[in-house]
Scaffold this motif. Structure first.
Motif, PDB file in Angstrom:
ATOM      1  N   GLY A  49      -4.056  -2.917   3.794  1.00 19.53           N
ATOM      2  CA  GLY A  49      -3.910  -1.983   2.854  1.00 19.53           C
ATOM      3  C   GLY A  49      -5.263  -1.112   2.860  1.00 19.53           C
ATOM      4  N   CYS A  50      -4.837   0.088   2.402  1.00 16.99           N
ATOM      5  CA  CYS A  50      -6.086   1.114   2.427  1.00 16.99           C
ATOM      6  C   CYS A  50      -7.198   0.663   1.288  1.00 16.99           C
ATOM      7  CB  CYS A  50      -5.489   2.621   1.734  1.00 16.99           C
ATOM      8  SG  CYS A  50      -5.118   2.598   0.099  1.00 16.99           S
ATOM      9  N   GLY A  51      -6.822  -0.117   0.151  1.00 10.69           N
ATOM     10  CA  GLY A  51      -7.825  -0.678  -0.412  1.00 10.69           C
ATOM     11  C   GLY A  51      -8.322   0.230  -1.742  1.00 10.69           C
ATOM     12  N   CYS A  67      -5.659   2.940  -3.134  1.00 13.84           N
ATOM     13  CA  CYS A  67      -4.457   3.440  -3.900  1.00 13.84           C
ATOM     14  C   CYS A  67      -4.262   2.411  -4.943  1.00 13.84           C
ATOM     15  CB  CYS A  67      -3.354   3.689  -2.841  1.00 13.84           C
ATOM     16  SG  CYS A  67      -2.604   2.188  -2.436  1.00 13.84           S
ATOM     17  N   CYS A 118       0.765  -1.168  -0.173  1.00 12.68           N
ATOM     18  CA  CYS A 118       0.047  -0.080  -0.097  1.00 12.68           C
ATOM     19  C   CYS A 118       0.975   1.361  -0.164  1.00 12.68           C
ATOM     20  CB  CYS A 118      -0.863   0.051   1.208  1.00 12.68           C
ATOM     21  SG  CYS A 118      -1.846   1.332   1.411  1.00 12.68           S
ATOM     22  N   TYR A 119       0.422   2.198  -0.760  1.00 10.47           N
ATOM     23  CA  TYR A 119       1.341   3.373  -0.804  1.00 10.47           C
ATOM     24  C   TYR A 119       1.104   4.164   0.223  1.00 10.47           C
ATOM     25  CZ  TYR A 119       2.099   3.271  -6.048  1.00 10.47           C
ATOM     26  OH  TYR A 119       2.549   2.737  -7.255  1.00 10.47           O
ATOM     27  N   CYS A 165      -3.064  -1.090  -3.862  1.00  7.75           N
ATOM     28  CA  CYS A 165      -3.903  -1.727  -3.464  1.00  7.75           C
ATOM     29  C   CYS A 165      -4.626  -2.211  -4.394  1.00  7.75           C
ATOM     30  CB  CYS A 165      -4.554  -1.084  -2.386  1.00  7.75           C
ATOM     31  SG  CYS A 165      -3.801  -0.934  -0.856  1.00  7.75           S
TER      32      CYS A 165
END
Ligand code: ZN
Length: 236
Positions: free
Chosen positions: A212-214, A216, A198-199, A219
């Motif tokens: 992860g944020c899901g 970016c 994830c960025y 992701c």
């Protein structure tokens, strides 16, 4: 002096973990290298020792081959990504899908440091997870960049390094498949649970494909690749 060993660029993300497994299958001696250059990557870097230990415990040959881990601090890269971004380049990066932490030519810098270390460690092979197939827009991930750099490094250091990029021509679904072929379900499970791409560098929520944020680009790629991989595994 033997130079049949490999140095793997190992950030602790999905791609570099798969590359480490790939190298452990092929080379009698494998060392790893991580770069410390901004906070976003702390989550990845912190997980590296755990990933290395778990992979060594999965396979006796991998245990024998896995050697030293190295970390190089590249504070200058953090300075470039944090302070040199003007508002206009920020907007351009967002439109182009590149993260705001983007450092132009980052992989050229990484591979150059890796080659300097490989020289000192007498390792003839350098392995990186660069990928041209569904890369997030980094021109230094392209195969031509890597090939040109191999020539430049070999001339500049008077060595015969081979730069390997096992993920160059495969997509994210095939990267998951490669992990499964190399290390079976235990390696796939380890990648899901303990690697970060994830960025935003946050662990976030646990999805089928990991944390992860899901949203970016990293992701998004990882999630789509995992969904395709799972669908193909069911179809087989
Ligand atoms: Zn993300």
């Amino acid at each position: 002096m033997s130079d049949d060993g490999a140095l793997v660029l190992f950030s602790g993300g999905q791609d570099s973990t798969t590359c480490l497994a790939w190298a452990l299958e092929r080379f009698p001696r494998v060392e790893t290298l991580g770069f410390d250059y901004n906070q976003r990557h702390r989550v990845e870097l912190d997980g590296r020792a755990h990933l290395r230990e778990t992979m060594a415990a999965m396979n006796p040959a991998w245990f024998r081959r896995l050697g030293r881990d190295h970390t190089i601090s590249l504070d200058a890269l953090g300075k470039i990504s944090e302070t040199s971004l003007t508002r206009s380049t920020e907007i351009a990066f967002e439109a182009g899908g590149l993260p705001n932490t983007f450092v132009p030519g980052r992989n050229i810098i990484f591979l150059t440091f890796a080659a300097a270390l490989a020289y000192r460690r007498s390792l003839g092979h350098i392995v990186g997870g660069m990928c041209e197939t569904d890369y997030s827009g980094y021109p230094d991930c392209r195969d031509d960049t890597i090939k040109a750099l191999q020539v430049a490094l070999n001339l500049g250091m008077d060595r015969r390094f081979v730069l390997h990029t096992p993920l160059m021509w495969i997509d994210k679904a095939e990267t998951w498949k490669m992990a499964k072929d190399l290390g079976g379900q235990p390696l796939v499970d380890l990648i899901v649970e303990d690697t970060h791409t994830c960025y935003l560098g946050t662990r976030g929520e646990r999805h089928a494909w990991g944390y992860g944020c899901g949203t970016c680009p990293a992701c998004d790629l990882r999630a789509k690749g995992h969904a395709k991989f799972m669908a193909e595994a069911v179809a087989e």
